[in-house]
Enzyme design. Structure first.
Site, PDB file in Angstrom:
ATOM      1  CE1 TYR A 273      -1.938  -1.862   4.194  1.00  0.00           C
ATOM      2  CE2 TYR A 273      -2.422  -0.498   3.649  1.00  0.00           C
ATOM      3  CZ  TYR A 273      -2.155  -1.392   4.797  1.00  0.00           C
ATOM      4  OH  TYR A 273      -2.899  -1.381   6.099  1.00  0.00           O
ATOM      5  CG  HIS A 281       2.508  -6.471   5.718  1.00  0.00           C
ATOM      6  ND1 HIS A 281       1.974  -6.938   7.242  1.00  0.00           N
ATOM      7  CD2 HIS A 281       3.034  -7.938   5.396  1.00  0.00           C
ATOM      8  CE1 HIS A 281       2.102  -7.630   7.676  1.00  0.00           C
ATOM      9  NE2 HIS A 281       2.565  -8.051   6.900  1.00  0.00           N
ATOM     10  CE  LYS A 316       2.708   0.388   8.039  1.00  0.00           C
ATOM     11  NZ  LYS A 316       3.445  -1.427   8.562  1.00  0.00           N
TER      12      LYS A 316
END
Length: 360
Positions: A273, A281, A316
């Protein structure tokens, strides 16, 4: 009006007023909270709830307006053909415009979905969870929070208790607040109301002991503190993964002020993070490898593609960290002389990666 800052003061637009006792309080529904009792994590959670409440009010207001639009028009006289023809003509025009509007919305949604599908590996970047959260993070750098935690633990001379490969740590209210803000460990529910107990993972505990030098860990039976070499051997022997590689990757990311948390829910070793998980997020799903190549992950094409699809579906990027040891594996010299290679993996998409054309 008192101009004192609420955690990050300038970045949080809030209704402040003076209470009867002269303390500045934050008006949030029926629960006025004292300014001194709040940190930026609590502010983020409050702001998130308020944004959700505002969205619901806007939706309700829109529905009320829509109902009033459809019910406020007077009925058309049944025996007036001219008015009936004019009404039908207007309804056809409105219906055509509505169909065009719906078609435009559908086209934009389809375009957005296509863009996400073909660029899911390019979603890497800060995705803040609420308006103004980037300002909160800017005004509260993670490096400063970790420094405050380091100073607090050093002054208190706290000792944690080893429990398997984890460490149980007692903390006062101020230290508990700093541990939460710096994202070390997780609180444990106990009957002790004066002391908060935290459970630290092996990488987190050893980072506080070895890198920050602000924590000591003792044997729960004898009560004697372990030195770094003893603690290293005990944790390494009690973990399933290669602790040397895992700790080197964890310390590498922490040294760059990334918040590192376990990534088991995404099938990876860590998630990284940019700041506290209450504000943003995670951006990277992290897999750790040693140069020996003994780890069975990503050896097959199907495993690589599956891992990339999972990380891409949750926005991600897959970060592969390879630890290369330039000396015999002896602690602590090996940590000082190792080299770390970072590599961001992307999924190969024919429509985007084919030579000479962006489409098939």
């Amino acid at each position: 009006m008192n101009n004192a800052a609420l955690a990050n003061g300038e970045s949080c637009e809030r209704l402040m007023h003076e209470s009867n006792s002269g303390n500045t309080v934050l008006a949030t529904g029926n629960f006025p909270l004292k300014e001194d009792d709040l940190n930026f994590v609590e502010v983020a959670r409050i702001m998130d709830k308020e944004l959700e409440s505002d969205e619901n009010e806007v939706i309700d207001e829109y529905l009320k307006d829509s109902m009033s639009m459809h019910t406020s028009e007077p009925p058309i006289p049944y025996n007036d053909p001219e008015l009936k023809r004019e009404s039908l003509r207007k309804s056809e025009i409105d219906s055509g415009e509505e169909k065009k509007s719906l078609a435009e919305i559908a086209r934009k949604q389809k375009s957005t979905k296509s863009l996400l599908a073909t660029n899911n590996t390019q979603l890497c970047g800060p995705r803040w969870k609420g308006k103004g959260f980037s300002l909160i993070a800017r005004d509260n750098p993670m490096s400063n929070i970790v420094k405050q935690l380091q100073n607090s633990l050093m002054k208190a001379s706290i000792s944690g208790k080893l429990s398997g490969s984890n460490v149980i740590l007692p903390a006062r209210s101020d230290q508990s607040n700093l541990l939460d803000r710096a994202c070390f460990g997780r609180p444990i529910s106990t009957l002790d109301r004066e002391t908060t107990w935290f459970q630290l993972g092996p990488e987190e505990a050893f980072y506080l002991v070895h890198s920050l030098k602000c924590l000591s860990i003792s044997d729960p039976e004898s009560g004697l503190a372990f030195d770094h070499d003893q603690l290293w051997k005990i944790i390494d022997s009690s973990t399933n993964e290669n602790f040397l590689n895992m700790y080197a990757a964890y310390a590498h990311l922490r040294s760059k002020n990334w918040v590192v948390r376990p990534g088991i829910q995404y099938g990876v070793d860590f998630v990284a993070y940019r700041h506290h998980p209450a504000l943003v997020h995670s951006e990277y799903a992290v897999l750790v490898f040693g140069e020996d190549g003994l780890r069975p992950r990503l050896r097959e094409w199907a495993d690589l593609q599956g891992t990339l699809r999972v990380s891409g579906s949750v926005a991600k990027a897959l970060l592969v960290i390879t630890i290369k040891w330039n000396c015999p594996l002896s602690f602590p010299i090996c940590l000082e002389q190792c080299s770390i290679e970072e590599r961001v993996m992307e999924r190969w998409i024919p429509q985007r990666n084919r030579d000479g054309s962006s489409q098939v």
